[in-house]
Design a protein around this motif. Sequence first.
Motif, PDB file in Angstrom:
ATOM      1  N   ARG A 150       0.834  -1.203   0.000  1.00 35.80           N
ATOM      2  CA  ARG A 150       0.000   0.000   0.000  1.00 35.80           C
ATOM      3  C   ARG A 150       0.870   1.254   0.000  1.00 35.80           C
ATOM      4  NH1 ARG A 150      -5.299   1.850  -0.852  1.00 35.80           N
ATOM      5  NH2 ARG A 150      -5.530   3.804   0.266  1.00 35.80           N
ATOM      6  N   PHE A 151       1.890   1.236   0.816  1.00 38.13           N
ATOM      7  CA  PHE A 151       2.834   2.354   0.891  1.00 38.13           C
ATOM      8  C   PHE A 151       3.498   2.596  -0.459  1.00 38.13           C
ATOM      9  CE2 PHE A 151       7.370   3.504   1.760  1.00 38.13           C
ATOM     10  CZ  PHE A 151       7.154   4.806   2.194  1.00 38.13           C
ATOM     11  N   HIS A 152       3.852   1.511  -1.141  1.00 37.79           N
ATOM     12  CA  HIS A 152       4.537   1.612  -2.430  1.00 37.79           C
ATOM     13  C   HIS A 152       3.615   2.135  -3.535  1.00 37.79           C
ATOM     14  CE1 HIS A 152       8.469   1.230  -3.856  1.00 37.79           C
ATOM     15  NE2 HIS A 152       8.621  -0.076  -3.917  1.00 37.79           N
ATOM     16  N   LEU A 153       2.316   2.063  -3.306  1.00 36.31           N
ATOM     17  CA  LEU A 153       1.354   2.616  -4.245  1.00 36.31           C
ATOM     18  C   LEU A 153       1.137   4.110  -4.029  1.00 36.31           C
ATOM     19  CD1 LEU A 153      -1.317  -0.226  -4.077  1.00 36.31           C
ATOM     20  CD2 LEU A 153      -0.189   0.500  -6.179  1.00 36.31           C
ATOM     21  N   SER A 154       1.581   4.632  -2.890  1.00 44.82           N
ATOM     22  CA  SER A 154       1.146   5.954  -2.467  1.00 44.82           C
ATOM     23  C   SER A 154       2.235   7.015  -2.431  1.00 44.82           C
ATOM     24  CB  SER A 154       0.512   5.850  -1.065  1.00 44.82           C
ATOM     25  OG  SER A 154      -0.499   4.866  -1.036  1.00 44.82           O
ATOM     26  N   TRP A 155       3.476   6.648  -2.119  1.00 37.16           N
ATOM     27  CA  TRP A 155       4.466   7.700  -1.908  1.00 37.16           C
ATOM     28  C   TRP A 155       5.091   8.126  -3.240  1.00 37.16           C
ATOM     29  CZ3 TRP A 155       9.997   6.302   0.021  1.00 37.16           C
ATOM     30  CH2 TRP A 155      10.457   5.159  -0.604  1.00 37.16           C
ATOM     31  N   GLU A 156       5.935   9.154  -3.210  1.00 41.00           N
ATOM     32  CA  GLU A 156       6.448   9.729  -4.451  1.00 41.00           C
ATOM     33  C   GLU A 156       7.587   8.926  -5.071  1.00 41.00           C
ATOM     34  OE1 GLU A 156       7.277  13.900  -4.132  1.00 41.00           O
ATOM     35  OE2 GLU A 156       5.198  14.408  -3.674  1.00 41.00           O
ATOM     36  N   PHE A 157       8.160   7.982  -4.323  1.00 41.44           N
ATOM     37  CA  PHE A 157       9.122   7.039  -4.908  1.00 41.44           C
ATOM     38  C   PHE A 157       8.419   5.751  -5.352  1.00 41.44           C
ATOM     39  CE2 PHE A 157      12.232   9.557  -2.434  1.00 41.44           C
ATOM     40  CZ  PHE A 157      13.228   9.716  -3.388  1.00 41.44           C
ATOM     41  N   THR A 158       7.149   5.863  -5.630  1.00 41.69           N
ATOM     42  CA  THR A 158       6.290   4.712  -5.905  1.00 41.69           C
ATOM     43  C   THR A 158       6.836   3.811  -7.015  1.00 41.69           C
ATOM     44  OG1 THR A 158       4.051   4.077  -6.588  1.00 41.69           O
ATOM     45  CG2 THR A 158       4.887   6.193  -7.414  1.00 41.69           C
ATOM     46  N   TRP A 159       6.826   2.504  -6.738  1.00 36.85           N
ATOM     47  CA  TRP A 159       7.278   1.498  -7.705  1.00 36.85           C
ATOM     48  C   TRP A 159       6.582   0.174  -7.376  1.00 36.85           C
ATOM     49  CZ3 TRP A 159       8.892   0.862 -12.346  1.00 36.85           C
ATOM     50  CH2 TRP A 159       9.582  -0.291 -12.766  1.00 36.85           C
ATOM     51  N   PRO A 160       5.269   0.078  -7.678  1.00 37.00           N
ATOM     52  CA  PRO A 160       4.504  -1.121  -7.300  1.00 37.00           C
ATOM     53  C   PRO A 160       4.549  -2.219  -8.350  1.00 37.00           C
ATOM     54  CG  PRO A 160       3.018   0.523  -8.195  1.00 37.00           C
ATOM     55  CD  PRO A 160       4.408   1.127  -8.262  1.00 37.00           C
ATOM     56  N   TRP A 161       5.559  -2.202  -9.197  1.00 32.75           N
ATOM     57  CA  TRP A 161       5.651  -3.147 -10.314  1.00 32.75           C
ATOM     58  C   TRP A 161       5.594  -4.595  -9.837  1.00 32.75           C
ATOM     59  CZ3 TRP A 161       5.844  -0.673 -15.030  1.00 32.75           C
ATOM     60  CH2 TRP A 161       5.942  -1.481 -16.166  1.00 32.75           C
ATOM     61  N   LEU A 162       6.185  -4.855  -8.662  1.00 35.39           N
ATOM     62  CA  LEU A 162       6.264  -6.230  -8.161  1.00 35.39           C
ATOM     63  C   LEU A 162       5.294  -6.495  -7.021  1.00 35.39           C
ATOM     64  CD1 LEU A 162      10.110  -6.941  -8.304  1.00 35.39           C
ATOM     65  CD2 LEU A 162       8.353  -7.387 -10.012  1.00 35.39           C
ATOM     66  N   ASN A 163       4.263  -5.690  -6.889  1.00 34.06           N
ATOM     67  CA  ASN A 163       3.220  -6.041  -5.924  1.00 34.06           C
ATOM     68  C   ASN A 163       2.658  -7.409  -6.283  1.00 34.06           C
ATOM     69  OD1 ASN A 163       3.650  -3.591  -4.725  1.00 34.06           O
ATOM     70  ND2 ASN A 163       1.539  -2.889  -4.870  1.00 34.06           N
ATOM     71  N   LEU A 164       2.493  -8.253  -5.297  1.00 29.25           N
ATOM     72  CA  LEU A 164       2.258  -9.676  -5.529  1.00 29.25           C
ATOM     73  C   LEU A 164       1.037  -9.960  -6.392  1.00 29.25           C
ATOM     74  CD1 LEU A 164       3.023 -10.955  -1.909  1.00 29.25           C
ATOM     75  CD2 LEU A 164       4.516 -11.130  -3.915  1.00 29.25           C
ATOM     76  N   GLY A 165      -0.039  -9.208  -6.191  1.00 31.30           N
ATOM     77  CA  GLY A 165      -1.275  -9.470  -6.932  1.00 31.30           C
ATOM     78  C   GLY A 165      -1.158  -9.281  -8.425  1.00 31.30           C
ATOM     79  N   ASN A 166      -0.104  -8.595  -8.878  1.00 33.23           N
ATOM     80  CA  ASN A 166       0.108  -8.410 -10.317  1.00 33.23           C
ATOM     81  C   ASN A 166       0.485  -9.697 -11.035  1.00 33.23           C
ATOM     82  OD1 ASN A 166      -0.295  -5.693  -9.871  1.00 33.23           O
ATOM     83  ND2 ASN A 166       1.871  -5.138  -9.908  1.00 33.23           N
ATOM     84  N   VAL A 167       0.888 -10.705 -10.278  1.00 31.38           N
ATOM     85  CA  VAL A 167       1.507 -11.890 -10.868  1.00 31.38           C
ATOM     86  C   VAL A 167       0.554 -12.686 -11.769  1.00 31.38           C
ATOM     87  CG1 VAL A 167       0.979 -13.543  -9.028  1.00 31.38           C
ATOM     88  CG2 VAL A 167       3.115 -13.772 -10.295  1.00 31.38           C
ATOM     89  N   PHE A 168      -0.765 -12.535 -11.558  1.00 29.89           N
ATOM     90  CA  PHE A 168      -1.731 -13.339 -12.327  1.00 29.89           C
ATOM     91  C   PHE A 168      -2.266 -12.610 -13.562  1.00 29.89           C
ATOM     92  CE2 PHE A 168      -2.102 -14.929  -7.933  1.00 29.89           C
ATOM     93  CZ  PHE A 168      -1.805 -16.265  -8.152  1.00 29.89           C
ATOM     94  N   SER A 169      -1.600 -11.535 -13.970  1.00 28.48           N
ATOM     95  CA  SER A 169      -2.150 -10.698 -15.041  1.00 28.48           C
ATOM     96  C   SER A 169      -2.312 -11.432 -16.366  1.00 28.48           C
ATOM     97  CB  SER A 169      -1.272  -9.457 -15.245  1.00 28.48           C
ATOM     98  OG  SER A 169       0.051  -9.811 -15.587  1.00 28.48           O
TER      99      SER A 169
END
Length: 541
Positions: free
Chosen positions: A131-150
């Motif tokens: 959640r933090f990685h989705l929100s701050w200005e250094f945001t980089w949610p590329w490897l958030n786990l839920g993305n894996v099933f795209s």
Amino acid sequence: MKYIILAAISALLFSVSWPTYGVPFFIFFAFVPLLLMEQEISKFSKIKRKGWAVFGLSYFTFFIWNLVTTGWLYYAKNPDGSNSLLAVTIPLFANSLLMSSTFQLYYWYKKVRGTYFGLVFFVAIWLSFERFHLSWEFTWPWLNLGNVFSEYPKVIQWYDTIGATGGSFWILLINVFTFYTIRIWEAGRIRKDLIKNVSILMAVIFLPILISIYKYNSYQERSVGNVNVVLLQPELDPYNEKYSKDSLQILDELLTLAEQNSKGKVDFYIAPETAFPGRGSLSENGFNKSLSINIAKEFLIKHPQSILMTGASTHKYLFNESETENYSVKIQDGLWVNSYNSALQIIPNQNVEVYHKGKLVPGVEIFPYIRFLKPILGDAMLDFGGATTSLGIDKERKVFINKFNKAKVAPIICYESIYGEFVTDYVKNGANLLAIMTNDSWWDNSEGHKQLLSYARLRAIETRREIVRAANSGISAHINARGDIVEDTFYGDQTALAVTANLLEEKSIYTKTGDLISRIAIFVLGFLLIYHFGEKIASKK
């Protein structure tokens, strides 16, 4: 050596899970060797500095995972044409550090509160980290786990209820329960307990998949209409053409491409991110006088009731200091300028509508925390041939509406398409079609543009909206509300894709609730910390 092997197995499982080349189901067990490594070191090892050992080995795991899955960042180029080491090393080292620090916090909490509380803490803090990685200005949610099933939309149709963060929770829950099952077996070797736990584990894995397959097969789009869209793919090299070629030539080639693919009625021509003007940018103070805008309008007059939606580099002059922001650049006394990565809706005899990209790429489009870091770092923006100043943003998600049809289009610009809850704001504001305008040609024909396209499929499921995606070099695509890629182009072609997209207005549960799972995780994390420190304070009285 045993600990290194366990860390390496985790790294391998994470890496082979990731889209667009991997098999995502390995992710269900990717944390397990890492959790076993931590358990072995903390409980049985004679290592003196156990905390450092756990941190170092987890960093090794996450470094390998980041390197394998996002190493394509290396293909970004410096102004001299060389590959950019900086573009890959900063996110590689920083993201690995954040992940290993999160795992380290789990180690510390488990050490003082025990395994059961520790595992609950692990799930809560990892979800909070995402959640933090989705929100701050250094945001980089590329490897958030839920993305894996795209790449496997059939198994995640329930993302329309709890989103990709729900997928992260599912993955963490299975990993933790697998680890728990192994520990229980090692402790007692009781076959009955093993059978019971394995049965529960299989249910947790397969029940959501079965529900999803049922939802996939039974889902029917309830369209309020449809629109004919031509997705333009100009194939401009972002390093050697896009920002050096003559602006009018770029526009002429774009409109020629549109004309060549105008068969029958066209409701929308959609061009990619920063499709024009090429060198420089368009002044928002003088859209009506812009030669490029007026040429585009003349083209549209020949195609009645057609609309051009396009990405563009724009700027706005400010004459009052009270209107400036921290990203405003002072040109001279009494004059400032804001630069933007924008989406435009162009219609003849109407003012140009503009939306400014709200999620910017750190270090490329935005100087993170510029107010605090610029005095320390100076001008630290990365230069890959595009913008080298921090861009401005719109704080609200704008929807483009017109009088010719029922379409209410979300102008999603490139990087924004990674953010689930962020995209739902377009839908809350009335969008019944998602249009992604992107230029992901910076990394050549690598996994980067493939992964970004793949993540868009998650947004279709979460919002139950169809997506039309125009990419500079590809892959341009039409994605339906189940996350299937219906039609697409080849990467590297100069081409256009004509599609008919349905307009959908029913709001999904996820659109209404957003990342509820993340908010619950933050609450649980806060409770666990308060409980621990509260008990500690009470024991001293």
